[in-house]
Design an enzyme around this catalytic site. Structure first.
Site, PDB file in Angstrom:
ATOM      1  N   GLU A   1      -1.647  11.129  -8.053  1.00 10.45           N
ATOM      2  CA  GLU A   1      -1.858  11.550  -6.663  1.00 10.45           C
ATOM      3  C   GLU A   1      -2.093  13.050  -6.603  1.00 10.45           C
ATOM      4  O   GLU A   1      -2.863  13.547  -5.792  1.00 10.45           O
ATOM      5  CB  GLU A   1      -0.632  11.172  -5.806  1.00 10.45           C
ATOM      6  CG  GLU A   1      -0.826  11.321  -4.297  1.00 10.45           C
ATOM      7  CD  GLU A   1      -0.642  12.736  -3.775  1.00 10.45           C
ATOM      8  OE1 GLU A   1      -1.136  13.043  -2.696  1.00 10.45           O
ATOM      9  OE2 GLU A   1       0.012  13.566  -4.468  1.00 10.45           O
TER      10      GLU A   1
ATOM     11  N   ASP B   1       3.484  10.424 -10.191  1.00 11.50           N
ATOM     12  CA  ASP B   1       3.283  11.660 -10.958  1.00 11.50           C
ATOM     13  C   ASP B   1       3.881  12.871 -10.249  1.00 11.50           C
ATOM     14  O   ASP B   1       4.105  12.864  -9.033  1.00 11.50           O
ATOM     15  CB  ASP B   1       1.784  11.899 -11.215  1.00 11.50           C
ATOM     16  CG  ASP B   1       0.968  12.033  -9.928  1.00 11.50           C
ATOM     17  OD1 ASP B   1       1.239  11.294  -8.972  1.00 11.50           O
ATOM     18  OD2 ASP B   1       0.065  12.887  -9.895  1.00 11.50           O
TER      19      ASP B   1
END
Ligand SMILES: [Zn+2]
Length: 368
Positions: free
Chosen positions: A139, A77
């Site tokens: 994350e 991400d």
């Protein structure tokens, strides 16, 4: 290393939108890449758990060299603004976004280094260690993806997490505990003109508390910040509710906890003094760790860099990463710089030479 392939791969991945909890397209691409490289790939249920569209991607590749497998990890991400990203490669090898989005080198630079090292190994038929790869979701939102990964799948005892800013060669051996807190002060509403004495002013109570709390750098390893405040309904109403959110982080776990305990006590005392009530909640974003510089996971990294004439630099990071979760699950990992700079901003950039260097280090670690 094939520089041209690295750049092409980097630019291709940058163009895939992959916000936290929306990593589907990125995962599909990486799954196909790993399968082509000979990996057994599993996607876990983290996406369903969080109502996202994608889970963590785990891959295993059996190696010829003896020893435990090694885990290499990067996250899929990116932070916002992340829609319609485009990589702009400049003549000097600097790669930026077009200025309207982040670049996403955090953490595509890490993904690219892992893929390039694997492609070199496969092309040249070089013997390698058994390799595990974890491409995590979410994350950037307090390492939520790796938080719920099924660690019984992991056979590695050591990990390299490619997710650090700074010059390639840099590695972080310790990271902080991060505690988030929310304090909701509940007073009593009253008409501000007709009967203010009937009210309990929640904003005033919170202001009183904040005035007593030491923020900023508490000591060299500890910080405290109250980052948001909301409250009140209208100018003519004594505010009933006021809520603040904050965090404490420290390389020393107990200190982070202690700071939040002190803040909790301040809010409770103030609530009592004002006749208000306070709901105080905390949650751990990540737990601190420190890896010894003499640990094999570090000495192997040192050796790889030495072989490539890349100077090493060991630092303490003040940010969490998936490695915090790995360490918590008994995997000794370090976080290594992979060529990302000014992350979480539209000024984010990398250099082709840094991407190449990092893939060389990963190649050495996989084949040593
Ligand atoms: Zn990152």
């Amino acid at each position: 290393m094939k520089e041209e392939r690295i750049v092409r791969e980097f630019c291709k991945l940058v163009e895939i939108d992959s916000p936290s909890f929306g990593e589907r397209k990125m995962a599909d691409q990486l799954k196909a890449d790993l399968v082509e490289l000979g990996f057994d790939v599993v996607e876990d249920k983290a996406g369903i758990h969080y109502n996202g569209n994608c889970g963590n991607l785990y891959g295993y590749l059996q190696g010829e060299l003896p020893g435990d497998p090694i885990l290499f990890s990067a996250h899929m991400d990116t932070v916002e603004p992340s829609k319609n990203k485009k990589a702009v490669v400049q003549v000097d090898g600097k790669i930026t976004s077009d200025g309207t989005t982040v670049l996403g080198a955090d953490d595509i630079s890490g993904i690219v280094a892992i893929l390039e090292a694997l492609r070199m190994i496969k092309e040249q038929g070089i013997p390698h260690r058994s390799i595990e790869v974890l491409f995590a979701i979410a994350e950037e939102v307090y390492i939520l993806g790796s938080e719920i990964f099924d660690y019984s799948l992991i056979r590695s005892k050591e990990a390299y997490v490619l997710d650090l800013t700074g010059e390639v060669g840099t590695a972080a051996l310790s990271a902080p505990t991060l505690v988030s807190f929310t304090a909701k002060m509940i007073g009593k509403a009253a008409h501000a003109g007709f009967a203010p004495e009937n009210g309990i002013h929640a904003i005033a109570a919170v202001a009183d508390a904040i005035g007593q709390i030491k923020q900023g750098r508490i000591d060299e390893s500890t910080t405290v910040n109250i980052g948001t405040i909301t409250g009140g309904l209208a100018k003519n109403i004594v505010p009933e509710v006021c809520t603040i959110e904050g965090e404490a982080r420290s390389l020393n776990h107990d200190k982070a906890v202690h700071e939040v305990d002190k803040i909790h006590d301040v809010f409770m005392d103030v609530a009592k003094k004002h006749g208000a009530e306070c709901d105080f909640t905390t949650s751990f974003g990540c737990i601190a760790y420190e890896i010894d510089q003499t640990h094999p996971v570090v000495t192997k990294y040192e050796k790889a860099c030495n072989k490539l004439n890349i100077p090493t630099n060991y630092v303490k990071t003040f940010g969490g990463s998936d490695n915090n979760n790995f360490v918590r699950h008994g995997i000794t990992g370090i976080v290594i710089a992979c060529g990302m700079n000014e992350v979480h901003s539209t000024q984010e950039y990398t250099f082709v030479s840094e991407l190449v260097k990092c893939s060389k280090i990963v190649f050495e670690l996989m084949t040593a």
